[in-house]
Design a protein around this motif. Structure first.
Motif, PDB file in Angstrom:
ATOM      1  N   SER A 190      27.553  95.037  74.146  1.00 10.95           N
ATOM      2  CA  SER A 190      27.534  94.805  75.325  1.00 10.95           C
ATOM      3  C   SER A 190      27.609  96.279  76.092  1.00 10.95           C
ATOM      4  O   SER A 190      28.047  97.175  75.632  1.00 10.95           O
ATOM      5  CB  SER A 190      28.864  94.014  75.805  1.00 10.95           C
ATOM      6  OG  SER A 190      29.003  93.903  77.353  1.00 10.95           O
ATOM      7  N   SER A 191      26.910  96.382  77.364  1.00 14.11           N
ATOM      8  CA  SER A 191      27.057  97.532  78.100  1.00 14.11           C
ATOM      9  C   SER A 191      28.294  97.896  78.594  1.00 14.11           C
ATOM     10  O   SER A 191      28.864  99.081  78.785  1.00 14.11           O
ATOM     11  CB  SER A 191      25.904  97.496  79.223  1.00 14.11           C
ATOM     12  OG  SER A 191      26.141  96.331  80.027  1.00 14.11           O
ATOM     13  N   ASP A 192      29.376  96.836  78.772  1.00 15.31           N
ATOM     14  CA  ASP A 192      30.611  96.850  79.213  1.00 15.31           C
ATOM     15  C   ASP A 192      31.469  97.585  77.900  1.00 15.31           C
ATOM     16  O   ASP A 192      31.631  96.671  77.033  1.00 15.31           O
ATOM     17  CB  ASP A 192      31.184  95.664  79.793  1.00 15.31           C
ATOM     18  CG  ASP A 192      32.440  95.619  80.507  1.00 15.31           C
ATOM     19  OD1 ASP A 192      32.737  95.058  81.298  1.00 15.31           O
ATOM     20  OD2 ASP A 192      33.442  96.527  80.003  1.00 15.31           O
ATOM     21  N   SER A 234      34.658  97.956  77.662  1.00 15.98           N
ATOM     22  CA  SER A 234      35.979  96.966  77.355  1.00 15.98           C
ATOM     23  C   SER A 234      35.601  95.760  76.723  1.00 15.98           C
ATOM     24  O   SER A 234      36.429  95.677  75.793  1.00 15.98           O
ATOM     25  CB  SER A 234      36.631  97.051  78.807  1.00 15.98           C
ATOM     26  OG  SER A 234      35.752  95.911  79.511  1.00 15.98           O
TER      27      SER A 234
END
Length: 828
Positions: free
Chosen positions: A623-625, A627
């Motif tokens: 994921s680019s996120d 967290s």
């Protein structure tokens, strides 16, 4: 003025009846026409009788009086009198005081009474005419006239006699017509049966001719094998094999076409024989008019308890693990011996083994076997062998569902268990008649073969509860795909199939139990065949199909089966069922694992395990996120390090990671995402990769690592990822390839294909000086080694070849191979 005697009423009904008797006795002729009585006397009597109605109050006497009037009116009509008016003179209504004269007025009646009067007089006249004509059949009634006359049989004896005679004549006519029709039906039945027998005999003749041709071809191949190898004719052998498989496929298609024609004929037969059966029961067709062979077919429509005797069942061997064709071993040390491709029955593990009836021993039938569940009283799985070119057309038998006589009734589902559930449940087959109807047990008689096939598949051990929309829709289409669409040129197919037993199996009404049983939510199939171009290559496809659609409702009948929609990995089936299909089956399916175009998805609803839930989050590690990425990564690391995550759960999780590392989108991942994927592979303990059952998964991981190394190039942009790759190469067996030389021999393929395979192997650490085309490699697919020290390396090299799509390659020992040398011998 005194009343006219011709119209004066009689004093009472008794006087009227006495005068009627006198009138009848006045005829001295024996003629029933009463011709000696004059029209005038009859007319006068009718008028007086009608007027007497004023003096008759009793309803019963009034009916009798009216009947007397009707009788004499009908007599006048038969003489041609009053032919334009069929109405009888009506009795005068009963009144107090003097009787009324009928000379000046007709009694008043309503329209319905008038119509009935006219009908009665008309029919009474017809009855009189029939009687005076010496019962000439031309006066008999038919159709609507006969039905109308029924209303008056209690009022007039002559009408009753006419109706009785008319009915008997109609029955005779009907029996004659039915007899002619029965003869036509019998002729049509004979024609249909003859055509059905001809279809089966034609198919048998084609099978025999094909068998003789194949045996002759095989004999020539064996005799010429050495000469062809010496003269470099490996391609010719491959062409013969392909022609043979094409011939078998054509024969199988003809058999399916003939079965379709036979089904059409049998539908006609069923309609005709149902009609004959109904007419026979109603007594409209004489039993003696039906030939014995046709009577047997008619009787077959009535369901009777059918089962195969225990003694006969005992001689059936059931599923054959060596059913798939044998191939030359290819080892020079073993000469021209053959080795079989053995596909054993799936092994039961854990709770599945504990639940198995009779410790999991298979229950054998003709060409298939069943392993039964104690708790669920249905099959854990069924295993069937199908030879497409040998399947014969069957006449469908009306065989009721029944118990297996060898198994306690308490261990089987009651055949009528689903009838009163209100859930539209079918008794769904795991194995169907079209898969098993081949071989000597089925003979040449289509009717006898149909009775045996349907008696076997309608045994309750082969039955599971399936919603009607599922059983007759997508599941039926999946069965047809297995018979006709899977590996179309392969003549022999092995089919494993069964339900998924889950704790959350429910019925549609929310009640977990139906007739004391849980209804499986999902069913699966594993299809296995050898590749037509090289029978050493095994092809495997696995499918998982749910009975439920959206909103947890039963699947609509309109849903279509498509392989792309329902295909899963063999290991998914293993995880859901507690079955172990063996390394050959898993190895043949490894190509699906390494060519999958999307990261693994969550399993269908109701089948989630810890590993599958975790696998569903796999995309989160890319994921680019940040967290989300870190949370998912930590969950995976914890899962892989969890000592309780073992066996198939751990394997399925690692397979999902390998699939993501092998996916084409790996090159588009961010550097940290690449590191995450590779780190997860590196987290798997070294000893786990060494487990023998993991060797094909290990090779799939090796290929993924090699592809990742190619993507990273000189590592300048991803030094951390390259460091992980170095560790992985050590764990995954690059050291086994080091220091060994591999000689590569091939036949039956273009050099570019051989070079491509060789280059792929080089990327996995193998040292290959070059590729040599040689006819001696024809029909071989193996890695040869000479010493125990080289065995593990040879097995890994064979697994690497399987991961590249050469699914039939195995490691073989040869005393002619020197230490530290391996030889690859492959062909199409």
């Amino acid at each position: 003025m005194s009343p006219d005697p011709a119209s004066s009423a009689f004093a009472s009904f008794n006087d009227l009846r006495a005068r009627n008797d006198e009138l009848l006795e006045s005829s001295e002729s024996a003629s029933p026409s009463l011709a000696e009585i004059s029209d005038e006397k009859i007319t006068t009597f009718i008028k007086r009788a009608a007027a007497t109605g004023a003096n008759i109050a009793n309803a019963r006497d009034r009916r009798k009086a009216q009947a007397i009037i009707n009788f004499w009116t009908a007599e006048l009509i038969t003489r041609g009198k009053n032919s334009g008016d069929w109405s009888a003179v009506r009795l005068t209504p009963a009144e107090s005081g003097s009787p009324r004269s009928v000379a000046s007025e007709k009694p008043s009646v309503d329209d319905a009474e008038l119509d009935r009067s006219r009908a009665q007089i008309r029919i009474s006249a017809a009855a009189r005419q029939w009687r005076v004509s010496n019962n000439d059949p031309g006066w008999l009634l038919t159709g609507d006239a006969l039905r109308e006359a029924d209303e008056f049989i209690g009022d007039d004896e002559e009408i009753r006699q006419l109706v009785t005679a008319s009915r008997e004549a109609e029955r005779r006519r009907t029996r004659r017509v039915r007899g002619i029709l029965a003869g036509a039906i019998v002729l049509l039945l004979g024609l249909c049966l003859g055509l059905a027998a001809a279809l089966v005999q034609t198919h048998r003749s084609e099978q025999l001719a094909t068998k003789n041709a194949l045996e002759a071809t095989e004999a020539r191949q064996r005799a010429e094998r050495d000469r062809m190898a010496a003269n470099g004719e490996a391609n010719r052998i491959a062409e013969l094999n392909q022609a043979q498989n094409a011939s078998l496929a054509e024969q199988a298609q003809r058999a399916r076409d003939q079965q379709g024609e036979l089904d059409r004929l049998q539908d006609q037969l069923k309609r005709i024989t149902s009609f004959v059966q109904r007419e026979r029961k109603e007594g409209k067709i004489d039993e003696g008019d039906i030939p014995d062979d046709v009577r047997a077919l008619v009787d077959a429509l009535e369901p009777k308890p059918v089962s195969v005797a225990a003694a006969e069942l005992a001689r059936f061997s059931g599923y054959d693990p060596a059913f798939l064709q044998t191939v030359p071993s290819g080892s020079k040390s073993q000469g021209n011996q053959t080795t079989g491709i053995i596909i054993p029955l799936p092994k039961l593990t854990g709770p599945t083994l504990a639940d198995a009836y009779n410790d999991g021993r298979p229950i054998n039938y003709v060409n298939f076997s069943i392993v039964l569940s104690k708790a669920r009283r249905m099959a854990i799985y069924a295993a069937a062998n199908m030879q497409r070119s040998a399947v014969i057309p069957l006449l469908r038998a009306n065989s009721p569902f029944h118990y297996d006589v060898r198994i306690p009734v308490s261990a089987q589902i009651n055949p009528n268990a689903f009838a009163s559930t209100g859930l539209d449940l079918d008794r769904g087959h795991l194995v169907n008649s079209s898969e098993i109807a081949w071989g000597p047990e089925f003979g040449t008689d289509a009717a006898a073969a149909g009775r045996l096939a349907y008696a076997l598949v309608n045994t309750m051990t082969n039955v599971t509860p399936q919603f009607n929309t599922f059983n007759r829709g997508v599941w039926q289409q999946a069965e047809r795909y297995a018979r006709e669409g899977f590996n179309t040129l392969s003549d022999r197919v092995t089919i494993f199939t069964g339900p998924v037993f889950g704790d959350n199996d429910l019925s549609l009404d929310g009640n977990p139990l139906v007739a004391g049983l849980r209804v499986p939510r999902q069913f699966w199939k594993v299809l296995i065949a050898t590749q037509p171009d090289n029978i050493a290559n095994v092809s495997v496809e696995a499918y998982l199909i749910s009975q439920f659609g959206q909103d947890d409702e039963k699947i609509p009948a309109s849903v279509k089966f498509t392989p792309e929609t329902y295909r899963v990995r063999v290991t998914d089936i293993e995880r859901l069922t507690g079955l172990d299909f063996g390394e050959i089956v898993r190895g043949a399916d490894i190509r699906w694992l390494t060519t999958i175009q999307e990261p693994v998805k969550a399993l269908p609803r109701g089948t989630a395990t810890f590993a599958s839930v975790l696998a569903a989050r796999l995309q989160d590690i890319t994921s680019s996120d940040m967290s989300v990425r870190h949370s998912a990564m930590q969950a995976f690391l914890n899962g892989l390090r969890n000592p309780q995550l073992q066996g198939s759960d751990l394997r399925s999780l690692v397979e999902a990671i390998v699939a993501l590392a092998s996916d084409k989108s790996f090159a588009q991942l961010e550097p940290e995402a690449r590191v995450n994927v590779l780190t997860l592979l590196d987290t798997v303990p070294r000893e786990q990769w060494e487990v023998s059952g993991w060797i094909d998964l290990r090779s799939a991981a090796r290929r993924a690592v090699a592809d990742a190394a190619t993507t990273l190039g000189d590592c300048s942009a991803s030094p951390q990822a390259c460091g992980v790759i170095t560790n992985l190469k050590s764990k995954l067996g690059w050291d086994l390839a080091a220091g060994r030389t591999v000689y590569f021999q091939f036949a039956g393929m273009i050099r570019e294909d051989a070079k491509r395979i060789s280059d792929e192997l080089k990327s996995l650490g193998w040292s290959i000086p070059g590729e040599e085309r040689t006819s001696a490699a024809a029909s071989y697919n193996e890695v040869r080694y000479g010493t125990d020290d080289d065995r593990r390396a040879a097995e890994l090299l064979a697994a690497d070849l399987r991961a590249l799509g050469r699914s039939g390659v195995r490691a073989t020992r040869s005393n002619q191979i020197k230490p530290k040398f391996l030889e690859v011998w492959i062909s199409i």
